[in-house]
Design a protein around this motif. Structure first.
Motif, mmCIF file in Angstrom:
data_model
loop_
_atom_site.group_PDB
_atom_site.id
_atom_site.type_symbol
_atom_site.label_atom_id
_atom_site.label_comp_id
_atom_site.label_asym_id
_atom_site.label_seq_id
_atom_site.Cartn_x
_atom_site.Cartn_y
_atom_site.Cartn_z
ATOM 1 N N LYS A 82 50.241 36.967 -10.012
ATOM 2 C CA LYS A 82 50.189 38.255 -10.715
ATOM 3 C C LYS A 82 49.176 39.176 -10.040
ATOM 4 O O LYS A 82 48.026 39.305 -10.468
ATOM 5 N N PRO A 83 49.547 39.839 -8.970
ATOM 6 C CA PRO A 83 48.638 40.739 -8.262
ATOM 7 C C PRO A 83 48.091 41.857 -9.133
ATOM 8 O O PRO A 83 47.027 42.403 -8.843
ATOM 9 N N GLU A 84 48.785 42.165 -10.247
ATOM 10 C CA GLU A 84 48.307 43.241 -11.105
ATOM 11 C C GLU A 84 46.984 42.930 -11.780
ATOM 12 O O GLU A 84 46.319 43.826 -12.321
ATOM 13 N N LEU A 85 46.614 41.657 -11.743
ATOM 14 C CA LEU A 85 45.325 41.285 -12.342
ATOM 15 C C LEU A 85 44.132 41.611 -11.431
ATOM 16 O O LEU A 85 42.989 41.508 -11.849
ATOM 17 N N LYS A 86 44.410 41.985 -10.196
ATOM 18 C CA LYS A 86 43.328 42.321 -9.278
ATOM 19 C C LYS A 86 42.754 43.681 -9.610
ATOM 20 O O LYS A 86 43.473 44.580 -10.056
ATOM 21 N N ASP A 87 41.408 43.868 -9.390
ATOM 22 C CA ASP A 87 40.787 45.179 -9.570
ATOM 23 C C ASP A 87 39.852 45.454 -8.393
ATOM 24 O O ASP A 87 39.923 44.825 -7.342
ATOM 25 N N PHE A 88 38.918 46.362 -8.606
ATOM 26 C CA PHE A 88 37.974 46.797 -7.560
ATOM 27 C C PHE A 88 37.224 45.627 -6.933
ATOM 28 O O PHE A 88 37.045 45.553 -5.717
ATOM 29 N N TYR A 89 36.825 44.685 -7.755
ATOM 30 C CA TYR A 89 35.936 43.622 -7.261
ATOM 31 C C TYR A 89 36.670 42.575 -6.436
ATOM 32 O O TYR A 89 36.048 41.838 -5.676
ATOM 33 N N ASN A 90 38.010 42.507 -6.574
ATOM 34 C CA ASN A 90 38.732 41.554 -5.751
ATOM 35 C C ASN A 90 38.741 41.960 -4.274
ATOM 36 O O ASN A 90 38.921 41.126 -3.402
ATOM 37 N N GLY A 91 38.501 43.201 -3.985
ATOM 38 C CA GLY A 91 38.444 43.650 -2.604
ATOM 39 C C GLY A 91 37.063 44.126 -2.188
ATOM 40 O O GLY A 91 36.881 44.660 -1.075
ATOM 41 N N PHE A 92 36.079 43.953 -3.086
ATOM 42 C CA PHE A 92 34.719 44.460 -2.827
ATOM 43 C C PHE A 92 33.982 43.543 -1.842
ATOM 44 O O PHE A 92 33.984 42.326 -1.978
#
Length: 789
Positions: free
Chosen positions: A626-636
Motif C-alpha cells: 500500500k504505497p499510499e501509506l507513505k508520507d514525507f518521512y518515508n523519503g526524508f
C-alpha cells in the motif's frame, strides 16, 4: 580498540589549554604515600655528613698503619706472623680500648658460623658435604701468641669469636697514636673442602700447592661517626670494614715460589733473576702482556720443591687491606696502561692449568677495567692492579684479586668459560673502586660495594665487546627474582648476614636499579655526573647509604626518594598494565563532514540477525503493498546537508578563535588510556604508539604520574594519525614482570619449554667439538717464545 566517541566542542575548547582531571577523579587515599620523602629512614645531617650527601666540615676517620712479617710453611700449610700496628685516633673521642678483626676464627670448631649453620640431609651425601657440616679435623682459627705495646708491656685482650678487644693502659686521646705488636699463627684452610675467601689449592698431579692468602693477620676494625666501633661478627657473608693506612709486608716463602701481593715489590734484586727483572721493566711500556715468569720456568719450578726460602717485601700506601698469593706454579705476565697520564701496571699470576685462556685474556681485562672504571668514577690511584688464578672463584683486595675459570685439560674452553673469566676479572678488579677506594661498610651493606660494582661491571663489559653477554644489569634479567614470592625476598636495605638471596638482592637488583636510573629515570648525562660526584666525594672515605642517596639527588637535581623507597626499602615489583583504551574524535560541527561520517558508520554497521532473517522470511511489508501509506518521512534523508545547516556552521565558526578553528580542522584523535600499577612499584610509564600507517612514536612519562594514585591513572594522548596499538615498556626498560598486559589490543607472547634427557649434558664446548687448536704462544714484549699449554 573501540570505535571513536565524539568530543563535544566544550571539551575540545578545554583540551586546547592546560587541563588535568580533578583530584577527585585521579587520586585515592591508599594509606601509602610512595612519593613521601625519606625522613626517618635517613639519619639527621650533621657537621660530619651533610644533607647534600657530601662529607661535612668536621668529617673524620681513623688510620691504621701496619708493618707485618709472615712466614709460609709449605709442608703443613700454615702461616706464622708478627705485626706492628700504629693506630691514630682522629676522632673527637677518647678510646679506652681497641677492636681488631680475627676473621679466620670462622674456622674455629666452636665458631658462631659453625654453630649457627643450617643444613638438610638427603638420601645421598658426599664426604665433602659431610666434612663441611661436621667441621671436624681442622682448626683454622688465629692462635694469638702475644699482644703488647711495641717494645713494652703486655696488653690484656679478650677474644669474642671473630673480634678481639685490646684494653689500653691509658685512654687514647684525640690526635694521639699508639703502636702495639701482635704475634700469631694459624692453619690455612683447604679451599676446595671448606670454601672461604682465602685458602690453598692442592694440585695432586705434581703435588704442588697454590696459596691465595687474605684475612691472614689481625686487622683493625672501623671506628666512625655513625656506629662507633663496627664490630659485628663475621659469619661468612658480610665482608670487611677497614680503615686506611700504609703497609709494609715481608713474606717469607719457599725459594722456588713466586709471590704476588698488594702494593709494589721493594726487593726485586733479591727475589727475581736478571732476566725476569728485565722483562718486568719491559712490561711497563708494553702494549701487550709480557711474560715475566714463563710457563717453562714455572713447570721447572714445580719439580724442585725447594726447602730454602726467600723473603718478598711489598709496600702499599693508603690502602684498607692487604692480600697475597704464592706458588711455584705461577706464570706471571704484565703490561702497562695509562690512566690520565699516570702509569698503572696490570698483571696476572696463574698456573699452567689456566693457559691458554689466562695468558690471552686476564691482564687485558685488568687494564680494560682500570681504564673504564676511571672514566666513570675517579682516576685509579694505585701503581698496580693484579689478577690471580686459583680455586677461589672471585674475591677482591686492594690492587689484587683472586679469580676462577680455567680451560679443559686439552686447553679448549666453552664460551661460558671465556666470558666467565673476563667478567670475574672485571668484577673483582673493579672492586678496587668499590669498596677499596670508595670505602663502604661491607659488614653492614653488601649492596654498596657489590651492587655498585656490578653496575660498573655491566658498563665495562659492554665496552669490551658489542652485545657482550652480561649476566646482570639489563632490567629483563632481574624479572624472575622481582616476581618471586615475597617470602624469599628482602629489601636491598637488609644487613648482609640476613639477606636470603645474596646474588639477586645485593648484586643484581641494585645494579639493575642503577641502570634504570641511568637509562630511564635520570638520563645518562645527569646520572653520570651524579655518580662521578659520589665517587669523588667519598674516595678514601667511609660512605653510608644516605650519603649515596643524597649525593645522587643533590648532584642531579632529581627527587629520587620515591625510587630509593621502592627499589631499596621495599619488595614491590614492576607490573604496569593497560586495562583499556577509549578512542575519541573531535565533533567538528561541520555538517558536510560529520553527516558524511555518520552515513559511513550507518552503512558499515552490520544488520542484526533478525534483520537478516526478515529479508528472507518477509517477502513484502505493508508499505510495499500500500504505497499510499507513505508520507514525507518515508523519503526524508536526515543526513542531507541543507543551506541552513551550512549557514549555522559558518556562524558557529565565526565565534571561535583561530587556535580553536585549527583544532577543529585537524581531525585530531584522542585516546584515553587506562593504566594500572599491579606490582606496587611506581615507575616511569614508557608508551609506544604504533600508528595505522605502521610508524611508531615513544612517549616517556615520569613516575610522578602515580603521585596522586599509586594504583590506577588515566592518560590522554592526542595524535593526528589514528593509533593501531599501544605498548608499555617496548624496550624492556623497567623490569616489568608481566608483559602479557602491556599491549592494547592484547597480543599473545609465545613462551617455550625445553625437552631434555634425564641426564643433563655439560655446557657445550664448540672449540673442543670442532678440534680447534687452543695453543696460544707465550708473549714477551711484542714477540713470542713458544709455549702455551
Amino acid at each position: 580498540m573501540r570505535l571513536p566517541f565524539l568530543l563535544t566542542a566544550g571539551v575540545v575548547a578545554a583540551l586546547a589549554g592546560p587541563w588535568v582531571a580533578p583530584a577527585s577523579a585521579q587520586s585515592t587515599n591508599s594509606g601509602t604515600d610512595k612519593f613521601a620523602q625519606l625522613g626517618q629512614e635517613l639519619p639527621t645531617p650533621n657537621t660530619y655528613r651533610t644533607a647534600s650527601g657530601a662529607p661535612g666540615k668536621d668529617y673524620w676517620q681513623q688510620r691504621a698503619d701496619y708493618n707485618i712479617k709472615v712466614s709460609l710453611n709449605d709442608d703443613n700449610q700454615s702461616i706464622s706472623g708478627a705485626e706492628d700496628i700504629t693506630y691514630t685516633n682522629l676522632s673527637p673521642d677518647k678510646l679506652t680500648y681497641l677492636w681488631l678483626q680475627l676473621d679466620a676464627n670462622i674456622y674455629a670448631p666452636n665458631s658462631m658460623t659453625a654453630s649457627t649453620q643450617t643444613a638438610e640431609l638427603k638420601d645421598k651425601l658426599s664426604f665433602q658435604a659431610l666434612e663441611y657440616i661436621q667441621r671436624t679435623g681442622f682448626d683454622g682459627s688465629f692462635k694469638i701468641e702475644d699482644v703488647r705495646v711495641k717494645g713494652g708491656k703486655t696488653l690484656p685482650y679478650t677474644v669474642n669469636y671473630t673480634m678481639m678487644r685490646i684494653d689500653l693502659p691509658q685512654a687514647l686521646a684525640p690526635k694521639q697514636s699508639i703502636t702495639f705488636s701482635v704475634k700469631w699463627h694459624y692453619n690455612v684452610n683447604d679451599h676446595l673442602k671448606l670454601g672461604g675467601r682465602s685458602g690453598y689449592e692442592l694440585f695432586p698431579e705434581d703435588k704442588n700447592v697454590l696459596y691465595e692468602i687474605a684475612q691472614f693477620y689481625p686487622r683493625m676494625a672501623v671506628y666512625d661517626d655513625v656506629n662507633g666501633w663496627q664490630h659485628k661478627q663475621f659469619l661468612g657473608t658480610g665482608e670487611f670494614t677497614l680503615p686506611f693506612g700504609d703497609y709494609r709486608v715481608a713474606i717469607t716463602a719457599p725459594a722456588d715460589h713466586v709471590v704476588g701481593a698488594t702494593g709494589t715489590l721493594q726487593n726485586p734484586d733479591q727475589v727475581l733473576t736478571a732476566t725476569q727483572r728485565k722483562r718486568l721493566e719491559e712490561a711497563k711500556s708494553a702494549k701487550k702482556p709480557v711474560v715475566i715468569v714463563t710457563q717453562a720456568e714455572a713447570t721447572q719450578a714445580e719439580k724442585n720443591h725447594a726447602k730454602a726460602t726467600k723473603t718478598w717485601v711489598y709496600a702499599a700506601k693508603n690502602v684498607r687491606d692487604f692480600a697475597w698469593a704464592s706458588s711455584r706454579k705461577f706464570i706471571w705476565d704484565a703490561m702497562g696502561t695509562q690512566v690520565e697520564g699516570k702509569p698503572v701496571l696490570a698483571m696476572s699470576y696463574y698456573p699452567k692449568e689456566a693457559n691458554p685462556l689466562w695468558g690471552q685474556y686476564s691482564t687485558e681485562a685488568v687494564a680494560h677495567t682500570i681504564r673504564t672504571y676511571s672514566k666513570y668514577t675517579i682516576p685509579y690511584q694505585y701503581p698496580v692492579a693484579i689478577s690471580v688464578h686459583g680455586s677461589i672463584g672471585g674475591m677482591e683486595y686492594p690492587m689484587l684479586c683472586f679469580n676462577g675459570y680455567r680451560p679443559e685439560k686439552d686447553g679448549t674452553y666453552s664460551a661460558g668459560t671465556k666470558y666467565g673469566l673476563i667478567s670475574v676479572v672485571i668484577h673483582e678488579v673493579g672492586h678496587n673502586f668499590f669498596p677499596m677506594i670508595i670505602n663502604s661498610d661491607e659488614r653492614q651493606w653488601t649492596w654498596m660495594d657489590e651492587g655498585l660494582n656490578t653496575f660498573m661491571q655491566y658498563l665495562t663489559e659492554q665496552e669490551w665487546e658489542r652485545n657482550y653477554p652480561s649476566r646482570r644489569g639489563e632490567p629483563r634479567q632481574i624479572v624472575d627474582y622481582m616476581r618471586a614470592d615475597r617470602n624469599v625476598q628482602n629489601p636491598i636495605m637488609t644487613n648482609s648476614e640476613s639477606v636470603l638471596q645474596l646474588g639477586n638482592n645485593a648484586y643484581g637488583k641494585p645494579a639493575t636499579a642503577l641502570n634504570i636510573l641511568r637509562e630511564t629515570v635520570m638520563g645518562r648525562q645527569l646520572f653520570d655526573f651524579a655518580f662521578k660526584t659520589y665517587a669523588q666525594r667519598w674516595a678514601y672515605k667511609h660512605p653510608k647509604p644516605a650519603d649515596f642517596f643524597r649525593t645522587m639527588e643533590d648532584a642531579s637535581g632529581v627527587d629520587l626518594d620515591w625510587f630509593w623507597r621502592g627499589w631499596f626499602y621495599g619488595t614491590d615489583h614492576t607490573d604496569l598494565a593497560i586495562e583499556g583504551v577509549q578512542w575519541y574524535k573531535v565533533d567538528s560541527k561541520n555538517p558536510e563532514v560529520e553527516n558524511a561520517r555518520r552515513r559511513e558508520e550507518l552503512n558499515a554497521a552490520p544488520q542484526s540477525l533478525s534483520q537478516q532473517r526478515n529479508l528472507q522470511d518477509i517477502q513484502k511489508t505493508l508499505i510495499d503493498d500500500k504505497p499510499e501509506l507513505k508520507d514525507f518521512y518515508n523519503g526524508f534523508d536526515a543526513l542531507a546537508v541543507t543551506d541552513a545547516d551550512k549557514a549555522a556552521y559558518q556562524k558557529y565558526v565565526a565565534t571561535l578563535s583561530p587556535q580553536q578553528q585549527e583544532t577543529l580542522s585537524k581531525g585530531l584523535n584522542f585516546y584515553q588510556v587506562n593504566l594500572k600499577n599491579l606490582g606496587g612499584l611506581v615507575m616511569p610509564v614508557i608508551v609506544q604508539m604504533t600508528y595505522a600507517d605502521g610508524s611508531k612514536e615513544v612517549v616517556n612519562i615520569p613516575a610522578e604520574i602515580w603521585r596522586r594514585n599509586n594504583a590506577e591513572v588515566t592518560k590522554v594522548f592526542v595524535t593526528e594519525k589514528p593509533v593501531a596499538a599501544f605498548t608499555l615498556d617496548p624496550f624492556l626498560q623497567t623490569a616489568d614482570t608481566d608483559l602479557s598486559n602491556n599491549a592494547f589490543p592484547r597480543q599473545l607472547a609465545p613462551s617455550r619449554f625445553e625437552l631434555f634427557q634425564q641426564q643433563q649434558q655439560a655446557a657445550p664446548n664448540p672449540m673442543q667439538q670442532r678440534n680447534v687448536s687452543s695453543q696460544q704462544p707465550q708473549r714477551v714484549g711484542g714477540g713470542s717464545t713458544g709455549g702455551g699449554k
